[in-house]
Structures are given as structure tokens and as C-alpha cells.
Design a protein around this motif. Structure first.
Motif, mmCIF file in Angstrom:
data_model
loop_
_atom_site.group_PDB
_atom_site.id
_atom_site.type_symbol
_atom_site.label_atom_id
_atom_site.label_comp_id
_atom_site.label_asym_id
_atom_site.label_seq_id
_atom_site.Cartn_x
_atom_site.Cartn_y
_atom_site.Cartn_z
ATOM 1 N N ILE A 268 0.795 -1.216 0.034
ATOM 2 C CA ILE A 268 0.053 -0.052 0.057
ATOM 3 C C ILE A 268 1.034 1.455 -0.136
ATOM 4 N N SER A 269 2.246 1.402 0.502
ATOM 5 C CA SER A 269 2.900 2.381 0.636
ATOM 6 C C SER A 269 3.451 2.549 -0.697
ATOM 7 N N LEU A 270 3.387 1.835 -1.857
ATOM 8 C CA LEU A 270 3.722 2.432 -3.116
ATOM 9 C C LEU A 270 2.755 3.089 -3.888
ATOM 10 N N ALA A 271 1.416 2.962 -3.255
ATOM 11 C CA ALA A 271 0.176 3.272 -4.244
ATOM 12 C C ALA A 271 0.520 5.091 -4.428
ATOM 13 N N ASN A 272 1.100 5.711 -3.527
ATOM 14 C CA ASN A 272 1.203 7.113 -3.525
ATOM 15 C C ASN A 272 2.128 7.518 -4.615
ATOM 16 N N THR A 273 3.256 6.636 -4.706
ATOM 17 C CA THR A 273 4.439 6.995 -5.770
ATOM 18 C C THR A 273 3.941 6.550 -7.198
ATOM 19 N N LYS B 82 -2.099 1.139 -11.686
ATOM 20 C CA LYS B 82 -1.490 0.554 -10.692
ATOM 21 C C LYS B 82 -1.550 0.898 -9.202
ATOM 22 N N SER B 83 -1.840 2.246 -8.952
ATOM 23 C CA SER B 83 -2.153 2.930 -7.712
ATOM 24 C C SER B 83 -3.682 2.255 -7.251
ATOM 25 N N HIS B 84 -4.312 2.364 -8.102
ATOM 26 C CA HIS B 84 -5.810 2.016 -7.846
ATOM 27 C C HIS B 84 -6.039 0.794 -7.666
ATOM 28 N N LYS B 85 -5.255 -0.176 -8.351
ATOM 29 C CA LYS B 85 -5.279 -1.776 -7.761
ATOM 30 C C LYS B 85 -4.763 -2.037 -6.658
ATOM 31 N N GLN C 75 -4.658 0.259 -3.947
ATOM 32 C CA GLN C 75 -5.676 0.594 -3.008
ATOM 33 C C GLN C 75 -6.858 -0.141 -2.971
ATOM 34 N N ALA C 76 -7.484 -0.588 -4.019
ATOM 35 C CA ALA C 76 -8.751 -1.346 -4.056
ATOM 36 C C ALA C 76 -8.480 -2.667 -3.291
ATOM 37 N N ILE C 77 -7.446 -3.378 -3.215
ATOM 38 C CA ILE C 77 -7.218 -4.575 -2.709
ATOM 39 C C ILE C 77 -6.899 -4.203 -1.033
ATOM 40 N N SER C 78 -6.156 -3.115 -0.886
ATOM 41 C CA SER C 78 -5.844 -2.707 0.403
ATOM 42 C C SER C 78 -6.809 -2.092 1.496
ATOM 43 N N LEU C 79 -7.793 -1.303 0.715
ATOM 44 C CA LEU C 79 -8.745 -0.444 1.467
ATOM 45 C C LEU C 79 -9.797 -0.825 1.409
ATOM 46 N N ASP D 205 -9.142 7.496 0.602
ATOM 47 C CA ASP D 205 -7.972 7.495 -0.286
ATOM 48 C C ASP D 205 -8.522 6.744 -1.904
ATOM 49 N N LEU D 206 -9.468 6.042 -2.031
ATOM 50 C CA LEU D 206 -9.836 5.231 -3.219
ATOM 51 C C LEU D 206 -10.364 6.522 -4.229
ATOM 52 N N ALA D 207 -10.750 7.698 -3.551
ATOM 53 C CA ALA D 207 -11.148 8.798 -4.594
ATOM 54 C C ALA D 207 -10.066 9.406 -5.177
#
Length: 337
Positions: A136-141, A164-167, A169-173, A179-181
Motif C-alpha cells: 500500500i505504501s507504493l500506491a502514492n508513488t 497500478k495505484s488504484h489496483k 488501494q482497491a485490494i488494501s482499503l 483514499d480510493l477517491a
């Protein structure tokens, strides 16, 4: 606070703070100005208030806090110098990855996009030594890299990183986590740039659906998406709907503390439908408000400032005030160089 060596004519000092008493011209038509200074210290209430405010608003300690302050006020060269020094003296990979990430954000703000990509990749390379690709920490990058490619008009690359970011976050949140917005909002902006307005609108609606459930009614992030939705309606030719969403955004931004760029963008977005409807007086009112924020609160070297100057030039072109058009075009070009 201050150590100094005095001679008859000079003060040699380190880390001193002075109050400017006044600024006066030495003589008529002279190029010399007199600036009387009064030395101050820890007991000065104005200095204490300033340093107290910095401690509240700026995270970190020592040189890290100073670097963050320089970045926040738009002094990019000084910030980069300090961050490079911090990078050279970083004791572990975690700190190095964080500094590369900050440098990448700074280069994005400066419009130096290839350098931004390079620093993000440096940060990712360090993180990948210890993290899985779906951490999840890579999503922002990944999201920020998508922003850079979007700014470079490389939309397929931007989509790749946003997805990539959305995938991740969708799994983790949870389903309605705020944050999914963010990835939905950025996917909307990509499709808007590609002139696929129906797709853009569907992603913005997904974003605002989450934000309306997860965030307070007056949250600044809700305002950002309302303004984005308004801009798509303008591009689709529905000025009435566009104005409704922009005013909804502005109603939030004028009543809470928000990002100056986002507020300036809403004013400009609100002025644009009026310009297209040839209501130039109302359009100018909103453009001037956006322009004032840009000139008062944004670093003049930011690419976003160039966009605001460019949009202002379009308004004056519509009213045939060509000398004013050139003024703002030249300011935009100067930033672009």
C-alpha cells in the motif's frame, strides 16, 4: 541565537535575526537605499510567533524542517541544496527513499518532469528491496508518477501508473475509504485531457460518491472534485451545470482552509463558462480573484501559474484588449522557459 564580532564599522554575524525599521531612498534619483535594522532575539514576540507557527505547520527537525520550509514558500533552489545535503548524510535507505520522493515532488512543481520521474524511480528502487509490488505504501508513488506523465501529455503511461495505484488501494482499503477517491479523480482528469468526457465524468462521479460518504460536507477534497465535474460539463457544452458545480466547490473553498492553487483553479474554472457565454464582466471578476491568489500565494516559477496566466490572456483576447493579452502570454512563456 546570534554570535557576532563587532568592529567600528561592521558587524560580522551568524544566525542573526533583524527587524527592518524602514526603507528610504538615500537621495533623490539615487540607486542607493537606506535600510535601518534592529537586532532581535528569542524574547521578541514577533519572532517567537513566527518560529512557533513554523513549528506547527512544518514537520521535521533541524535542516529537514528548514528544507521543508524553503519548499513550502517556493524557494526551490535553497530547498534542493538542503535536501541534497540531507541525502548525502542519510543513514538508512528509508530516509534516502523519502528524500528522493520529496525531490521528485519538487521537480514536478517546477515543471522539470524528466527529473521528477528519475527521482521517483530512485525512491521506488529502494522501496522494492524490502516491499512487495502491491504494498500500500507504493500506491502514492505510482499515483504521483501518473501525475507527472499526465503533465507531459503521455496519457497511456499516466493511465498505467494510475491503474497500478488504484489496483493496490482497491485490494488494501475498504470500499469507501477516502483514499480510493484519488485514483478515480486522476483517471477522470486523464480522460478529460483525452477528450473522452463521458468516461471522465464517470470516474469523477465515482470519486465524489466516495468523498460525499467519507468526508465532511465542507472538506476541501470534495470541492476539488465538484470543480472537476463542473469543468467536464463546460467542455460538454452544459454551462448551467458547470456553474452549479463550480459554485458548489467555491462555497466550500471560501469557508475552509484549502490549497491556494486549488482555490485559484476554481475561480478560473468558474470564470471560463462566463467567458464562453460572452459575459466578460462576470468572467473577469472570477479571473482576477484567481490571478490574485496566483500572484500572492504561488511561486511564480510553477507551471500552474503559467496556465493561469494563459487562461487570463484568453479572456482579454475575447475582449480584444491585445496589449493586455501580450502581457499575460509573455508571463506564461517566461515560466515555461
Amino acid at each position: 541565537m546570534c554570535s557576532s564580532t563587532r568592529t567600528r564599522n561592521s558587524i560580522y554575524n551568524a544566525h542573526c535575526f533583524f527587524l527592518i525599521v524602514e526603507i528610504t531612498q538615500a537621495a533623490k534619483n539615487s540607486q542607493l537605499w537606506e535600510v535601518p535594522l534592529t537586532i532581535t532575539g528569542d524574547n521578541d514576540p514577533q519572532l517567537a510567533g513566527l518560529t512557533g507557527r513554523i513549528k506547527v505547520e512544518i514537520d521535521g527537525r533541524g535542516w529537514q524542517r528548514m528544507a521543508t520550509l524553503m519548499l513550502k514558500v517556493g524557494h526551490f533552489n535553497q530547498a534542493e541544496e538542503l535536501y541534497n545535503e540531507l541525502l548525502e548524510n542519510a543513514s538508512n535507505d528509508r530516509d534516502r527513499a523519502h528524500i528522493y520522493h520529496i525531490l521528485a515532488m519538487m521537480k514536478t512543481a517546477q515543471g522539470k518532469y524528466p527529473e521528477a520521474i528519475k527521482f521517483y524511480e530512485e525512491s521506488l528502487e529502494i522501496h522494492r528491496k524490502t516491499l512487495r509490488e502491491d504494498d500500500i505504501s507504493l500506491a502514492n508513488t505510482y499515483n504521483n508518477i501518473g501525475v507527472v506523465y499526465n503533465n507531459m501529455d503521455e496519457y497511456s503511461k499516466a493511465l498505467e501508473f494510475y491503474e497500478k495505484s488504484h489496483k493496490i488501494q482497491a485490494i488494501s482499503l475498504p470500499k469507501n475509504h477516502p483514499d480510493l477517491a484519488f485514483p478515480y479523480n486522476w483517471l477522470g482528469r486523464i480522460y478529460r485531457s483525452m477528450k473522452e468526457y463521458s468516461k471522465a465524468l464517470s470516474y469523477f462521479q465515482k470519486s465524489i460518491s466516495i468523498r460525499e460518504q467519507a468526508l465532511p460536507e465542507k472538506h476541501p477534497n470534495r470541492a476539488v472534485t465538484y470543480s472537476d465535474i463542473g469543468d467536464v460539463h463546460r467542455l460538454m457544452g452544459d454551462h448551467e451545470k458547470a456553474l452549479g458545480f463550480h459554485k458548489k466547490a467555491l462555497n466550500i473553498q471560501e469557508n475552509v482552509k484549502c490549497n491556494p492553487l486549488e482555490c485559484a483553479t476554481t475561480y478560473m474554472n468558474l470564470g471560463e463558462p462566463y467567458r464562453e457565454m460572452k459575459d466578460y464582466t462576470t468572467a473577469l471578476t472570477y479571473y482576477q480573484k484567481g490571478l490574485k491568489i496566483c500572484e500572492d500565494k504561488l511561486a511564480k516559477s510553477r507551471p500552474d501559474s503559467a496556465i493561469i496566466y494563459h487562461n487570463t490572456s484568453k479572456l482579454y483576447f475575447s475582449t480584444q484588449k491585445y496589449s493586455t493579452v501580450m502581457k499575460y502570454v509573455l508571463q506564461a512563456v517566461e515560466i515555461g522557459q
